[in-house]
Design a protein around this motif. Sequence first.
Motif, mmCIF file in Angstrom:
data_model
loop_
_atom_site.group_PDB
_atom_site.id
_atom_site.type_symbol
_atom_site.label_atom_id
_atom_site.label_comp_id
_atom_site.label_asym_id
_atom_site.label_seq_id
_atom_site.Cartn_x
_atom_site.Cartn_y
_atom_site.Cartn_z
ATOM 1 N N ARG A 1 1.286 4.164 -3.012
ATOM 2 C CA ARG A 1 1.165 5.607 -2.777
ATOM 3 C C ARG A 1 2.442 6.329 -3.217
ATOM 4 O O ARG A 1 2.378 7.375 -3.868
ATOM 5 C CB ARG A 1 0.854 5.884 -1.301
ATOM 6 C CG ARG A 1 -0.577 5.489 -0.905
ATOM 7 C CD ARG A 1 -0.946 5.972 0.486
ATOM 8 N NE ARG A 1 -0.217 5.290 1.542
ATOM 9 C CZ ARG A 1 -0.594 4.147 2.124
ATOM 10 N NH1 ARG A 1 -1.703 3.542 1.738
ATOM 11 N NH2 ARG A 1 0.122 3.610 3.088
ATOM 12 N N HIS B 1 0.830 -1.209 0.000
ATOM 13 C CA HIS B 1 0.000 0.000 0.000
ATOM 14 C C HIS B 1 0.864 1.259 0.000
ATOM 15 O O HIS B 1 0.621 2.190 -0.767
ATOM 16 C CB HIS B 1 -0.963 -0.009 1.188
ATOM 17 C CG HIS B 1 -1.987 -1.084 1.086
ATOM 18 N ND1 HIS B 1 -3.050 -1.017 0.204
ATOM 19 C CD2 HIS B 1 -2.097 -2.269 1.717
ATOM 20 C CE1 HIS B 1 -3.782 -2.116 0.320
ATOM 21 N NE2 HIS B 1 -3.232 -2.891 1.229
ATOM 22 N N ASN C 1 -8.485 -5.962 -7.538
ATOM 23 C CA ASN C 1 -9.099 -5.171 -6.463
ATOM 24 C C ASN C 1 -8.071 -4.346 -5.694
ATOM 25 O O ASN C 1 -8.366 -3.236 -5.242
ATOM 26 C CB ASN C 1 -9.883 -6.065 -5.518
ATOM 27 C CG ASN C 1 -11.121 -6.646 -6.178
ATOM 28 O OD1 ASN C 1 -11.660 -6.073 -7.119
ATOM 29 N ND2 ASN C 1 -11.548 -7.795 -5.715
ATOM 30 N N PHE C 2 -6.865 -4.874 -5.555
ATOM 31 C CA PHE C 2 -5.800 -4.119 -4.900
ATOM 32 C C PHE C 2 -5.527 -2.825 -5.668
ATOM 33 O O PHE C 2 -5.522 -1.730 -5.101
ATOM 34 C CB PHE C 2 -4.527 -4.964 -4.796
ATOM 35 C CG PHE C 2 -3.333 -4.209 -4.296
ATOM 36 C CD1 PHE C 2 -3.177 -3.933 -2.945
ATOM 37 C CD2 PHE C 2 -2.351 -3.758 -5.177
ATOM 38 C CE1 PHE C 2 -2.076 -3.222 -2.477
ATOM 39 C CE2 PHE C 2 -1.247 -3.055 -4.729
ATOM 40 C CZ PHE C 2 -1.113 -2.787 -3.370
ATOM 41 N N TYR C 3 -5.332 -2.937 -6.991
ATOM 42 C CA TYR C 3 -5.037 -1.753 -7.800
ATOM 43 C C TYR C 3 -6.250 -0.829 -7.915
ATOM 44 O O TYR C 3 -6.089 0.392 -8.006
ATOM 45 C CB TYR C 3 -4.511 -2.155 -9.173
ATOM 46 C CG TYR C 3 -3.126 -2.753 -9.115
ATOM 47 C CD1 TYR C 3 -2.043 -2.012 -8.657
ATOM 48 C CD2 TYR C 3 -2.898 -4.067 -9.506
ATOM 49 C CE1 TYR C 3 -0.777 -2.565 -8.592
ATOM 50 C CE2 TYR C 3 -1.615 -4.621 -9.443
ATOM 51 C CZ TYR C 3 -0.570 -3.861 -8.983
ATOM 52 O OH TYR C 3 0.690 -4.401 -8.916
ATOM 53 N N GLN D 1 -8.175 0.028 -5.647
ATOM 54 C CA GLN D 1 -8.144 0.927 -4.485
ATOM 55 C C GLN D 1 -7.383 2.213 -4.778
ATOM 56 O O GLN D 1 -7.573 3.219 -4.089
ATOM 57 C CB GLN D 1 -7.463 0.241 -3.289
ATOM 58 C CG GLN D 1 -8.166 -0.963 -2.743
ATOM 59 C CD GLN D 1 -7.318 -1.611 -1.668
ATOM 60 O OE1 GLN D 1 -7.057 -0.997 -0.630
ATOM 61 N NE2 GLN D 1 -6.876 -2.831 -1.912
ATOM 62 N N TYR D 2 -6.527 2.177 -5.776
ATOM 63 C CA TYR D 2 -5.698 3.331 -6.133
ATOM 64 C C TYR D 2 -6.141 3.969 -7.440
ATOM 65 O O TYR D 2 -5.378 4.692 -8.067
ATOM 66 C CB TYR D 2 -4.221 2.908 -6.164
ATOM 67 C CG TYR D 2 -3.796 2.455 -4.789
ATOM 68 C CD1 TYR D 2 -3.486 3.380 -3.804
ATOM 69 C CD2 TYR D 2 -3.830 1.108 -4.448
ATOM 70 C CE1 TYR D 2 -3.177 2.976 -2.518
ATOM 71 C CE2 TYR D 2 -3.518 0.693 -3.164
ATOM 72 C CZ TYR D 2 -3.196 1.632 -2.207
ATOM 73 O OH TYR D 2 -2.914 1.239 -0.924
#
Length: 148
Positions: free
Chosen positions: A96, A92, A121-123, A125-126
């Motif tokens: 960022r 994470h 889903n991880f990506y 989030q960004y």
Amino acid sequence: MNLLWHYKEFDELTSAELYEILSLRVTVFMVEQDCLYNEVDGKDPKCSHLWCTMDGKILAYCRIVPPGVSYEVPSFGRVVSHPEARHLKLGHQLMRNAIEIIQNHFQTSQIKISAQTYLKNFYAQYGFEQTSEEYLEDGLPHMEMLRN
């Protein structure tokens, strides 16, 4: 916990840093994920490199890819966390930092990546959205994703 973040152009890397970066990438992508591919693909000298260490050991890493190397817009790749450090969730902070570097260095928020499908889903989030059908890259399911 004494985490240190590093960001260098390829020519600034020491031989020991490059060795540790390549060692981690091979350990995760080729050994752990059982994926045989050309890890030394010629892109590293054109990229900058972002990683986190604790007690001198690399725990998380990615390379920042300038426009025109992989895509027409900036990208990042070879995103990896050390197996023994995944509980720290450094991915994470890595995301960022990578996004901030790209925005500041290339003056754009647009980033295109080739992501392993299981990380969609991880990506997301960004701010990354799927822009391609799933495809096999080096034998693993991937998809292109874009952040505007």
